[in-house]
Motif scaffolding. Structure first.
Motif: not given
Ligand SMILES: Cc1ncc(COP(=O)(O)O)c(C=O)c1O
Length: 385
Positions: A105-117, A142-158
């Motif tokens: 994270i030190l190497t890749l992220v500048n102050p104010k840049e966003q990191v999705i976790i 979400k539990e109803e998705d077995d806590f899997e990542i929904h790629p479309e939700n990820l896409q929307k956050m970028i």
């Protein structure tokens, strides 16, 4: 004297996990399902070889990037187990994978840049990001998705400010294993949006049923885009040896190495050598541990569902993440009450992010019989709520 601490200290709070460990020392009758580390000792051959290395005087510093012979052994391991092609120059040995995460994270992220976790997700990501002035953005799982990542939700956050995505499979705290299909979709998004990915694979070998661990760095077009972090802590029950590593593009690793001068300089020398022994001669020991975790996992999840604490079946790591919403208490209140009245430690879901509320984390890195007794106590406790 009034001591003025730096503002950055605000991003760090006392963790519930630490607090529980303190209580455990005082009251031995309490059963802990809080542990985040294997209850097994390190493999006997690793202990033996550590003693030998200490006797032979391997008590000095190692090179910043870690010992060459360990990195060479890891090149073979990464190819065989993870389908990641690498060279020793693309690997850095760290003090646990936590340091590898910090250096990435030190190497890749500048102050104010966003990191999705991921949220709920491993406790350390947010404070590390905030410590360096980055902005952590929660991707709700979400539990109803077995806590899997929904790629479309990820896409929307970028946004334009998004620099890095952190994924963690198998997951702490949910035990979710990301499928190859989801990882491929995430890769497409990362390429399309020019994101770097930090793939935290601390639990890569603790995996059950027919699940397979897939390293996102092995997928088409991803090798330069991913920093993969792995560790000896969980697979080989070597938490106290403090050996982890990252594999990434050489340009990234070179800078991580330069930052290492300012952190720990090098992972312990004898521990790095013992790690080679673990890689070469401990696979049977790992299988035995995984079989035992699996036996506990099946019993724990079955009993939790029987006592109406709904729990999706974790596919990896050594945690269950049951739902406690029906008791209409926050996960913090539930955990506190369970400790006071039931004498069992569990970790509130909110320790892993705001979307962890309504859940608690129970670790099955504890003896089978202790888990059974804890469940009897939990059943008694919830029957009175
Ligand atoms: C998801 C995850 N990543 C990384 C780590 C760091 O472990 P270590 O620094 O011992 O390799 C942990 C430890 O609990 C973890 O749960």
């Amino acid at each position: 004297m009034k001591i003025e601490l730096a503002r950055r200290t605000k991003v760090i709070g006392t963790s519930k996990i630490e607090e529980s460990l303190r209580i455990l020392e005082q009251y031995p009758e309490i059963i802990s399902l809080g542990a985040g580390e294997p209850d097994f000792p390190a493999p006997p051959n690793v202990i033996e070889s550590t003693e030998k290395f200490l006797e032979r005087g391997y008590t000095h510093y190692s090179p910043l990037q870690g010992r060459h012979e360990l990195r060479e052994e890891l090149v073979k391991k990464l190819k065989r187990d993870n389908r990641i092609n690498s060279r020793p120059e693309e690997i850095i040995i760290t003090c646990g994978s936590k340091e590898a995460i910090l250096l990435s994270i030190l190497t890749l992220v500048n102050p104010k840049e966003q990191v999705i976790i991921p949220d709920p997700g491993y406790i350390a990501y947010r404070p590390i990001i905030e410590m360096i002035g980055g902005v952590a953005k929660s991707l709700q799982l979400k539990e109803e998705d077995d806590f899997e990542i929904h790629p479309e939700n990820l896409q929307k956050m970028i946004t334009k400010k998004t620099k890095l995505l952190i994924i963690n499979s198998p997951s702490n705290p949910t035990g979710t294993v990301l499928t190859k299909k989801v990882l491929e979709e995430i890769s497409d998004i990362a390429v399309d949006k020019n994101l770097m990915v930090l793939s935290d694979e601390a639990y890569e070998k603790l995996i059950y049923d027919d699940e397979k661990h897939v390293s996102i760095a092995s997928l088409n077009g991803m090798e330069d885009r991913v920093v993969t972090t792995q560790t000896f802590s969980k697979t080989y029950a070597m938490c106290g040896f403090r050996v982890g590593y990252a594999v990434a593009n050489e340009k990234v690793v070179k800078k991580m190495k330069e930052f290492k001068i300012c952190t720990t300089l090098a992972a312990p020398t004898f521990a790095q050598l013992a790690a080679i022994e673990a890689l070469r001669n401990s696979s049977q020991y790992v299988r035995t541990m995984v079989n035992e975790y699996d036996r506990r996992r099946k019993m724990l999840v079955k009993r939790l569902n029987e006592i109406d604490l709904n729990c999706t079946t974790p596919k990896g790591a050594f945690y269950a993440f049951p739902n406690i919403k029906k008791f209409k208490m926050s996960s913090m209140k539930f955990s506190d009450a369970l400790l006071k009245r039931g004498r069992v430690v569990v970790i509130p879901g909110t320790e892993f992010g705001k979307y962890g509320d309504g859940h608690v984390r129970m670790s099955y890195a504890t003896a089978y019989e202790k888990i059974e007794e804890a469940l009897t106590r939990i059943e008694r406790f919830v029957s009175k709520l």
